[in-house]
Design an enzyme around this catalytic site. Sequence first.
Site, PDB file in Angstrom:
ATOM      1  CG  ASN A 208       8.955  22.456 -59.349  1.00 44.66           C
ATOM      2  OD1 ASN A 208       8.909  21.648 -58.140  1.00 44.66           O
ATOM      3  ND2 ASN A 208       7.922  23.137 -59.657  1.00 44.66           N
ATOM      4  CB  ALA A 270       2.956  24.608 -53.506  1.00 45.00           C
ATOM      5  CG  ASP A 302       2.762  35.199 -57.101  1.00 40.92           C
ATOM      6  OD1 ASP A 302       2.329  34.779 -56.037  1.00 40.92           O
ATOM      7  OD2 ASP A 302       3.921  35.554 -57.428  1.00 40.92           O
ATOM      8  CB  ILE A 303      -1.320  30.878 -55.679  1.00 38.29           C
ATOM      9  CG1 ILE A 303      -1.323  30.094 -56.990  1.00 38.29           C
ATOM     10  CG2 ILE A 303      -2.477  30.622 -54.832  1.00 38.29           C
ATOM     11  CD1 ILE A 303      -1.322  28.507 -56.653  1.00 38.29           C
ATOM     12  CG  PHE A 332       7.961  27.806 -48.061  1.00 39.67           C
ATOM     13  CD1 PHE A 332       6.880  27.766 -47.475  1.00 39.67           C
ATOM     14  CD2 PHE A 332       9.330  27.118 -47.618  1.00 39.67           C
ATOM     15  CE1 PHE A 332       7.040  27.214 -46.256  1.00 39.67           C
ATOM     16  CE2 PHE A 332       9.140  26.394 -46.381  1.00 39.67           C
ATOM     17  CZ  PHE A 332       8.008  26.511 -45.678  1.00 39.67           C
ATOM     18  CE  LYS A 350       6.109  35.578 -54.791  1.00 38.57           C
ATOM     19  NZ  LYS A 350       5.679  34.648 -55.551  1.00 38.57           N
TER      20      LYS A 350
END
Length: 405
Positions: A208, A270, A302-303, A332, A350
């Site tokens: 990306n 990131a 999903d870290i 972020f 999250k």
Amino acid sequence: MLQGKHILLGITGGIAAYKICTLIRDFKKAGADVQIIATPNALNFVTKLTLQNLSQNEVFVEEFNVKDWKPEHISLSDWADIMLIAPASANTIGKIAQGIADNLLTSVACAFSKKIILAPAMNVNMWNNEAVQQNLKILQMRGVEYLPPESGFLACGYTGKGRLCSLDKIYNAVDEALNYSQMYKGKKVVITAGGTIEEIDPVRYISNYSSGKMGLALAKTANDMGAEVVFITTKDFDVPFKKVLVKSALDMQNAVNEEFDSADYIIMAAAVADYRVKERSEQKIKKGEQNTITLELVKNPDILSELCKRKTSASLEGELSEGQRAGIIVGFCAESENLMENAKAKIEKKGCDYLIANDISRSDIGFNSDENEVTILDNNGAIKKISKAPKNVIARKILECINTK
Ligand code: CTP
């Protein structure tokens, strides 16, 4: 608060130079040691003897008055904890921005790797000049802080912006900057940056537009604030702290997990790819006869969510030793529409402590740009907007906001 601090004070030629005499006394009274470099023009406004008496130190003007083996522009910059230039003239601002080192003051500024604060003062038309404004922007991008002048009656007879800001403001900025280097002392801050690279075959990949610049600004600023930084990045930046170079989301997750237990803060700046190809081809995929080709993608972990879950379960199961707290986790949120609505849903989903929301639909901020504008959400619903500024300024504000001391 300034006890034992070394302040290098640059004075340039402007009528506001006389006001700085009071500031020198204030620094001295607070316990700081002050060394002064005056440009030759500054001495048209204040005398060397005045500055010498107030600082109780020799005043430097010309270069290459070398007493020992180190020239003064090196020894003074090694000695100082901070450099303040007040008043800073349009001329000196321009020279420092362009890397010109033609007198002792500009040579020291050129060799100075610690914090520099400028307090400009000049005629209103000079202040409004595009060249002066651009030079200040260049310096700000490089981490130099400047204290905008104030409006009022100017010594040149004009009324407008250009008057040196108040001495209190200058004093406080120096005080804050000197204590700022202590804000993250003893803390380990893990920061991820860049877009992950999901390989298709040995020559192709999915990624990306993330430049990694925001993560880099956070890592450098955290380092300046005294943190032990671990920078996990897909972009190979040259940095003076621990760097772990990764490619894919899976690599990044492994690297972050390694640091989890000892991290006081984890900042996921990131841009992690949500999907990767199911099977990376060992060999280059050859062009066949068919007009279309299908790549099967599978979801990446999903870290951020996994980290938050790990933190919650560690806290619930009492795995944290007495007095130890789980690290602060910051995510972020890059959105191209409905920024706040999506951000609020994301922080809840999250489970992170803070979420930094970023509008990527604007071309003047975000991806690949040197500037950003963000909104910080915390898990109690509080919202703080940080207006458009260079990424290093935004980084500083984010780190100040999430700091738990
Ligand atoms: N993130 C992550 N692992 C992923 C995807 C995202 O750790 N597989 C992290 C990012 O580093 C960022 C935050 O989650 O801190 C939000 O990323 P974003 O791309 O905005 O959200 P997504 O969860 O990917 O959701 P969507 O793409 O649907 O907006």
